[in-house]
Design an enzyme around this catalytic site. Structure first.
Site, PDB file in Angstrom:
ATOM      1  N   ASP A 124     -11.563  -5.100  11.132  1.00 31.28           N
ATOM      2  CA  ASP A 124     -11.739  -6.526  11.388  1.00 31.28           C
ATOM      3  C   ASP A 124     -13.015  -6.797  12.180  1.00 31.28           C
ATOM      4  OD1 ASP A 124     -10.751  -5.208  13.583  1.00 31.28           O
ATOM      5  OD2 ASP A 124      -8.959  -6.429  13.800  1.00 31.28           O
ATOM      6  N   ASP A 150       0.815  -1.211   0.000  1.00 31.99           N
ATOM      7  CA  ASP A 150       0.000   0.000   0.000  1.00 31.99           C
ATOM      8  C   ASP A 150       0.850   1.262   0.000  1.00 31.99           C
ATOM      9  OD1 ASP A 150      -2.692   0.727  -0.224  1.00 31.99           O
ATOM     10  OD2 ASP A 150      -2.775   1.349   1.864  1.00 31.99           O
TER      11      ASP A 150
END
Length: 703
Positions: free
Chosen positions: A401, A53
Site C-alpha cells: 500500500d 487467493d
C-alpha cells in the site's frame, strides 16, 4: 439529476480480498459483500469482485449462499434506509431500532429478515464445519461438480459471475449489482506477490475467453504467467469502471453514502483531474473501551493523515480507498503540461550525436532539463503488462500500500483524505497482544524492505520533480521509523542499568543547559496540546498511542530491522500468517489469549530488568544511608517511566485472571538471579562478606 433520468455518477468496481476462510471466516467476508451490494449507489454502477487467493471451495460455496441471501437483504436495506448494511453488525446494535422508522411494516419485516439471516448463518456455518477435514477423493461442489483445485499452489484461474445484468434481480424484481468470484492461477516456480499480486489478478483475464458467457458458469482458465501481452483486466472486460475501491474482507461498508462522498472529489471537474485516490480512515469494531493495544491508531488516522492532506495527500493504507483507474494503470495526472518532445531528429537512437553527426538539434537544451524530462517520462510511462513495469499494486514489499501510493505521488498525482461524520468503513482488529505485535511486525518489515529497495524515498523520483519536499519527508518517515527501535532499546534499558550499577548516566546540568532543556521539554508538550486541540484526539488516546509505540518499538520494530537486513544480505524471506479476524463468543475473548512468541522476549526482558533494578535501587539506598535517597529518586523516576509505558504489555502477559504465565515467572527468576549477582559484584559499597552471603542466598532461593 431529474427523476427518471439516468444517473451521471461514475461506475465503481469494489475489490474484496480474502486468503484463508478458516482464519478469515466466510461470514465476515459475506457481511462485507452484502454491505457492498446494498450500498446507496446506482445498482448498474456497482460491481463487487471477490478475490479468493486461497482457491478454497468454502469461500466459493459461501458466496453462493451470500448471492442468494442478497436478493432479500438488499431490498430490505434500501426500503428502510438502515445503517450499517452488514447484517451481522446491524442486528447486533444495542440501539432503539424503532427510532425514525415510521413504516408500519418495519417491525414485521425486520423480524422476518433477522430470522432469514439466522437461517443463512446456519447454512454458512455448516459449510465451515464441513470444510474442517479435506476428503480423500477431493472436494465436490453442491451441484456435484468436482472442485478444480487439488493444490492451492498449483491450480488454474477461476471466475464465476453470480449476479449480473441478466437474471440478477431481488425478490421485488429490482436489478442487483454484479457479484463476481475470482481466483487467480498459481503455478510452481512463479512469484505470486501475495496480496499485491491478488489485487492485480482481479484486473486480469485471458483474451481467449472474452467470447465466453461469464454469468452462469464457473470458468476454469489457463493464464500464461510469462505471456503478459495476452492478459487484460478482468474488471475491464466485465465492467471497466473508471474508479476502483478495495476493501479487506473484514472491512464492511458502514456508511452507505460514502462512495457518493468520494465522488464529490473524484468527479469534480477541477480537483478531480489531479486526484489519484480518496482515502478513508480505518475504524474498528470489537475493541475494548480502553483500547489496550492502540488498535484504533487514533493519532495516525486523526492527526498525521489530516496533516498530510494539506501537502500532497495522505498515504494509501491498504483498504478503504477509492482509486482513479488511470492512476492505478501508471498514467500521470491530466492537469500536468505535456512533456516537450525530444530535441533529437533521430527516431531510433535518441541522440543525434551518435549516428547523425551532420544534423544538429533545433534548440539547445540544458543537460539537467533533458535529464528531468527523461525521468518524468519514466514516471509517467503507462504499461500494458503487470510483470514488466510497475503498474497497479506495486510489488517489492509486504506493505504494497505505501509503495503504491508513493509511486502515484511521484508521478504528480495528489490524494484526498475523506472523513465523513459517520465512518465510511469499519473492520475487525486483532485484539490480543501476540497478533497485534505480529501485525506491527509486518508493517515495519515492509517499511524496511522499501528502505532497502530502489523505491526508497531517500533517492527515488528526484529527477521527475513532482514529489513535494514535505511529502517526501513524510514518506521517509514511514520507512525509517523501525530504526528508532535501536535507541529506544537503550533508552528503556539504561534506567535499570543505572539502578543496578549505582551510577547515574545523566550529568549535572549547568543553569543555561537546564533552561534550554526545560524550554525544549515545554515546547514538545505545547505542540502535543495544540495537535490534540486541532484534531480532537483525547489525552487517553494519545497516551495509549505513546505506550504502544514503546511496546512495538522494543519488540516488533526491532525484529523487523534484523529480519529486513537478513533478507537483503542472505535472501531469507519471512512468511507471515494471516491475523485471525474473529474473536471468541465472549466479548473481547481474544484480548486475554496468550500466544508466546519470540517477539515478546525483548519487552519482557526490559520490563523485568527495570523491576529488578527498582528493587535493587531501594535495597542499596537502605544499606547506604540517608545520603543515597536523593540520587535514587532520579534513577527510579526513569525506571518507573519505562514500566508505565510497558504496563499494557504487562497486562497482556497476565491474561484474563491477571496471573502471570509460567514462562514469564521462570524468566523473571532467571533474570533476577543474574542481575542480583552482577549488582553485588560491581557495587563498591557492599562488602565482600555481604556479597558472598547475598550470592549464596540467591543461589539457595533459585535451587
Amino acid at each position: 439529476m431529474s427523476e427518471g433520468e439516468p444517473s451521471e455518477l461514475a461506475a465503481v468496481d469494489f475489490f474484496v480480498s480474502t486468503v484463508d476462510p478458516l482464519k478469515e471466516p466466510p461470514l465476515i467476508t459475506a457481511n462485507t459483500v452484502l454491505s457492498i451490494l446494498a450500498v446507496d449507489y446506482p445498482v448498474d454502477k456497482v460491481s463487487c469482485y471477490v478475490s479468493d487467493d486461497g482457491a478454497a471451495m468454502l469461500s466459493f460455496e459461501s458466496l453462493v449462499e451470500t448471492a442468494d441471501f442478497a436478493r432479500k437483504w438488499v431490498p430490505f436495506c434500501k426500503k428502510f434506509s438502515i445503517e450499517p448494511r452488514a447484517p451481522e453488525f446491524y442486528f447486533s446494535q444495542k440501539i432503539d431500532y424503532l427510532k425514525d422508522k415510521i413504516q408500519p411494516s418495519f417491525v414485521k419485516e425486520r423480524r422476518a429478515m433477522k430470522r432469514d439471516y439466522e437461517e443463512y448463518k446456519v447454512r454458512v456455518n455448516a459449510l465451515v464445519a464441513k470444510a474442517q477435514k479435506t476428503p480423500d477423493e477431493g472436494w465436490t461442489m453442491a451441484d456435484g461438480t468436482s472442485w478444480p483445485v487439488n493444490n492451492t499452489r498449483d491450480h488454474p484461474g477461476m471466475i464465476q459471475v453470480f449476479l449480473g445484468n441478466t437474471g440478477a434481480h431481488d425478490i421485488e424484481g429490482n436489478e442487483l449489482p454484479r457479484l463476481v468470484y475470482v481466483s487467480r492461477e498459481k503455478r510452481p516456480g512463479y512469484q505470486h506477490h501475495k496480496k499485491a499480486g491478488a489485487e492485480n489478478a482481479l484486473v486480469r483475464l485471458c483474451i481467449a475467453f472474452l467470447s465466453q458467457d461469464f454469468r452462469f458458469s464457473l470458468l476454469v482458465m489457463t493464464i500464461t504467467n510469462d505471456d503478459a501481452f495476452f492478459q487484460i483486466r478482468v474488471s475491464a472486460v466485465l465492467t471497466n469502471a473508471p474508479f476502483i475501491l478495495n476493501l479487506d474482507c473484514d472491512h464492511y461498508v458502514n456508511n452507505s453514502k460514502a462512495i457518493r462522498e468520494a465522488m464529490c472529489f473524484l468527479m469534480d471537474p477541477q480537483v478531480g483531474r489531479d486526484v489519484c485516490y480518496v482515502q478513508f480512515p480505518q475504524r474498528f469494531d470489537g475493541i475494548d473501551k480502553s483500547d489496550r493495544y492502540a488498535n484504533r491508531n487514533t493519532v495516525f488516522f486523526d492527526v498525521n493523515m489530516k496533516g498530510l492532506d494539506g501537502i500532497q495527500g495522505p498515504v494509501y493504507v491498504g483498504t478503504g480507498c477509492v482509486f482513479n483507474r488511470q492512476a492505478l494503470y501508471g498514467y500521470g495526472p491530466q492537469s500536468l503540461p505535456s512533456l516537450p518532445k525530444t530535441s533529437s531528429s533521430c527516431s531510433w537512437c535518441g541522440s543525434c550525436c551518435c549516428c547523425c553527426r551532420g544534423k544538429k538539434p533545433t534548440k539547445e537544451k540544458d543537460l539537467s532539463e533533458i535529464y528531468r524530462d527523461a525521468k518524468r517520462r519514466t514516471l509517467m510511462l503507462p504499461s500494458l503488462t503487470l510483470e514488466r513495469l510497475t503498474i497497479g499494486w506495486i510489488y517489492g514489499s509486504v506493505t504494497e500500500d505505501i509503495l503504491t501510493g508513493f509511486k502515484m505521488h511521484c508521478r504528480g498525482w495528489r490524494s484526498i483524505y475523506c472523513m465523513p461524520l459517520r465512518p465510511a468503513f469499519k473492520g475487525s482488529a486483532p485484539i490480543n497482544l501476540s497478533d497485534r505485535l505480529h501485525q506491527v511486525l509486518r508493517w515495519a518489515l515492509g517499511s524496511i524492505e522499501i528502505f532497502l529497495s530502489r523505491h526508497c524515498p531517500l533517492w527515488y523520483g528526484f529527477g521527475g520533480g513532482r514529489l513535494k519536499l514535505l511529502q517526501r519527508l513524510a514518506y521517509i518517515n514511514t520507512i525509517v521509523y523501525p530504526f528508532t527501535s535501536l535507541p529506544l532499546i537503550a533508552y528503556c534499558s539504561l534506567p535499570a542499568i543505572c539502578l543496578l550499577t549505582g551510577k547515574f548516566i545523566i550529568p549535572t546540568l549547568s543553569n543555561l543547559a537546564s533552561v534550554l532543556f526545560l524550554g525544549l521539554f515545554l515546547s514538545i508538550i505545547l505542540t502535543s496540546v495544540l495537535e490534540l486541540r486541532w484534531s480532537g484526539v483525547s489525552v487517553e488516546a494519545l497516551w495509549r498511542n505513546e505506550q504502544f509505540w514503546v511496546i512495538g518499538g522494543v519488540s516488533a520494530h526491532l525484529f523487523a530491522v534484523f529480519q529486513g537486513i537478513l533478507k537483503m544480505l542472505a535472501g531469507l524471506d519471512t512468511n507471515f500468517t494471516v491475523t485471525a479476524k474473529a474473536a471468541d463468543d465472549a466479548e473481547f475473548g481474544e484480548l486475554y489469549i496468550i500466544k508466546w512468541t519470540t517477539v515478546l522476549i525483548p519487552p519482557t526482558t526490559i520490563l523485568i530488568m527495570n523491576l529488578v533494578g527498582v528493587v535493587a535501587g531501594f535495597s542499596d539506598a537502605l544499606n547506604s544511608g540517608y545520603g543515597a535517597w536523593g540520587p535514587l529518586f532520579g534513577k527510579v523516576f526513569f525506571a518507573f517511566w519505562v514500566i508505565l509505558h510497558l504496563y499494557p504489555f504487562l497486562k497482556g502477559l497476565m491474561g484474563r485472571q491477571n496471573r502471570t504465565p509460567t514462562i514469564v515467572v521462570l524468566w523473571s527468576v532467571l533474570l533476577a538471579s543474574v542481575f542480583s549477582l552482577v549488582w553485588v559484584k560491581i557495587d563498591p559499597f557492599v562488602s565482600t562478606n555481604d556479597a558472598s552471603t547475598l550470592a549464596q542466598s540467591c543461589i539457595a532461593i533459585d535451587c
